[in-house]
Write a protein that holds these residues in place. Structure first.
Motif, mmCIF file in Angstrom:
data_model
loop_
_atom_site.group_PDB
_atom_site.id
_atom_site.type_symbol
_atom_site.label_atom_id
_atom_site.label_comp_id
_atom_site.label_asym_id
_atom_site.label_seq_id
_atom_site.Cartn_x
_atom_site.Cartn_y
_atom_site.Cartn_z
ATOM 1 N N ARG A 1 1.017 4.225 -2.757
ATOM 2 C CA ARG A 1 0.894 5.646 -2.413
ATOM 3 C C ARG A 1 2.033 6.451 -3.048
ATOM 4 O O ARG A 1 1.817 7.490 -3.666
ATOM 5 C CB ARG A 1 0.920 5.802 -0.882
ATOM 6 C CG ARG A 1 0.506 7.181 -0.376
ATOM 7 C CD ARG A 1 0.557 7.248 1.144
ATOM 8 N NE ARG A 1 1.930 7.234 1.647
ATOM 9 C CZ ARG A 1 2.711 8.306 1.742
ATOM 10 N NH1 ARG A 1 2.240 9.488 1.380
ATOM 11 N NH2 ARG A 1 3.936 8.205 2.180
ATOM 12 N N ARG A 2 3.256 5.925 -2.932
ATOM 13 C CA ARG A 2 4.413 6.647 -3.491
ATOM 14 C C ARG A 2 4.327 6.760 -5.013
ATOM 15 O O ARG A 2 4.641 7.796 -5.584
ATOM 16 C CB ARG A 2 5.716 5.932 -3.101
ATOM 17 C CG ARG A 2 6.022 6.040 -1.618
ATOM 18 C CD ARG A 2 7.330 5.335 -1.295
ATOM 19 N NE ARG A 2 7.481 5.144 0.145
ATOM 20 C CZ ARG A 2 8.451 4.435 0.712
ATOM 21 N NH1 ARG A 2 9.373 3.859 -0.024
ATOM 22 N NH2 ARG A 2 8.528 4.303 2.014
ATOM 23 N N ASP B 1 11.688 2.450 4.824
ATOM 24 C CA ASP B 1 10.565 3.083 5.516
ATOM 25 C C ASP B 1 11.026 4.489 5.885
ATOM 26 O O ASP B 1 10.604 5.481 5.293
ATOM 27 C CB ASP B 1 10.214 2.241 6.748
ATOM 28 C CG ASP B 1 8.960 2.740 7.426
ATOM 29 O OD1 ASP B 1 8.422 3.764 6.967
ATOM 30 O OD2 ASP B 1 8.529 2.122 8.410
ATOM 31 N N SER C 1 0.838 -1.212 0.000
ATOM 32 C CA SER C 1 0.000 0.000 0.000
ATOM 33 C C SER C 1 0.864 1.249 0.000
ATOM 34 O O SER C 1 0.570 2.235 -0.688
ATOM 35 C CB SER C 1 -0.920 0.032 1.227
ATOM 36 O OG SER C 1 -1.602 -1.179 1.310
ATOM 37 N N GLU C 2 1.945 1.218 0.796
ATOM 38 C CA GLU C 2 2.829 2.380 0.847
ATOM 39 C C GLU C 2 3.498 2.589 -0.518
ATOM 40 O O GLU C 2 3.640 3.727 -0.984
ATOM 41 C CB GLU C 2 3.879 2.165 1.952
ATOM 42 C CG GLU C 2 4.959 3.234 2.048
ATOM 43 C CD GLU C 2 4.439 4.648 2.297
ATOM 44 O OE1 GLU C 2 3.313 4.794 2.831
ATOM 45 O OE2 GLU C 2 5.156 5.606 1.939
#
Ligand code: 5GP
Length: 233
Positions: free
Chosen positions: A134-135, A177, A130-131
């Motif tokens: 998003r990016r 992260d 998901s991250e």
């Protein structure tokens, strides 16, 4: 002089490899290998700095002449690593950094032992899919359907690559992260690899050396200690 080490940094597009690479290069001395690609330059990208931008015919000629250490087709474009500069820098004892996708890394993994190149494989992962999505969406900036389709393709590929990572034989997995801690992880990997025994022949020789002047002083000290032990003062 021992040969340099080839650091192969790989991971999904959008995972921050480019940013990590730039930060790593500020902290440790590495020769960054500029890839050849058939992709069109993005705004701000420069020929010979970010990539060697070439057409398909030129790329295919390079493949045919065996000029590439590895190459892969990625979302409709070719990307490859020119072999000569990599080998030249390694032979000079300099470490080389490649930032490539997984298919290319697999090829290097297979070829490096045959070419006698010490290579270290680092897989960069996002904290989650998901991250990563998003990016990629943030980077694309608009809702152009073609761009959204490309993002979906890049995400699907990222998922597959992460699933297959165990079988590729990466030496390290770094999670991007918090940018700073991922950078520090990479820096530590490079520094630790430089301490491997095959790179430390000179240090081993130095550790076996004796300094005649210091030896003479130590002989003197030894005699004095023996004397003191004999006389008790
Ligand atoms: P981008 O188009 O975003 O610059 O790059 C797309 C993907 O191609 C990225 O994952 C990037 O790391 C990878 N890539 C860049 N250069 C090379 C290369 O020389 N060989 C391979 N196999 N992949 C590359």
């Amino acid at each position: 002089m021992p040969q340099g080490t080839l650091f192969v940094m790989t991971g999904a597009s959008g995972v921050g490899k480019g940013t990590l690479r730039a930060r790593l290069l500020e902290r440790v001395k590495l020769y960054y290998s500029i890839s050849m690609t058939t992709r069109a330059p993005r705004p701000g990208e420069r020929h010979g700095v970010d990539y060697w931008f070439v057409d398909r015919a030129r790329f295919e000629a390079a493949v045919e002449r065996g000029e590439l250490l590895e190459y892969a087709e990625y979302v409709g474009n070719y990307y490859g690593t020119p072999r000569a500069p990599v080998e030249r820098h390694l032979a000079r004892g300099e470490d080389v950094l490649l930032e490539i996708e997984v298919e290319g890394a697999k090829q290097v993994k297979e070829r490096a032992p045959r070419l006698g190149i010490p290579a270290v494989f680092i897989f960069i992962v996002p904290p989650s899919l998901s991250e990563l999505r998003r990016r990629l969406l943030l980077r694309s900036g608009d809702g152009d359907p073609a761009k959204l389709k490309e993002i979906a393709a890049r995400l699907a590929r990222a998922e597959r690559e992460i699933r297959e990572a165990g079988g590729v034989g990466f030496d390290y997995v770094v999670t991007n992260d918090v940018l700073e801690s991922a950078t520090v992880d990479l820096e530590r990997i490079v520094r630790a690899e430089r301490l491997k025994t095959h790179r430390r022949g000179e240090a081993l020789l130095a550790a076996l050396s004796r300094d005649p002047e210091l030896e003479a002083e130590l002989d003197e000290m030894e005699r004095w200690l023996v004397e003191r032990g004999r006389t008790g003062n």
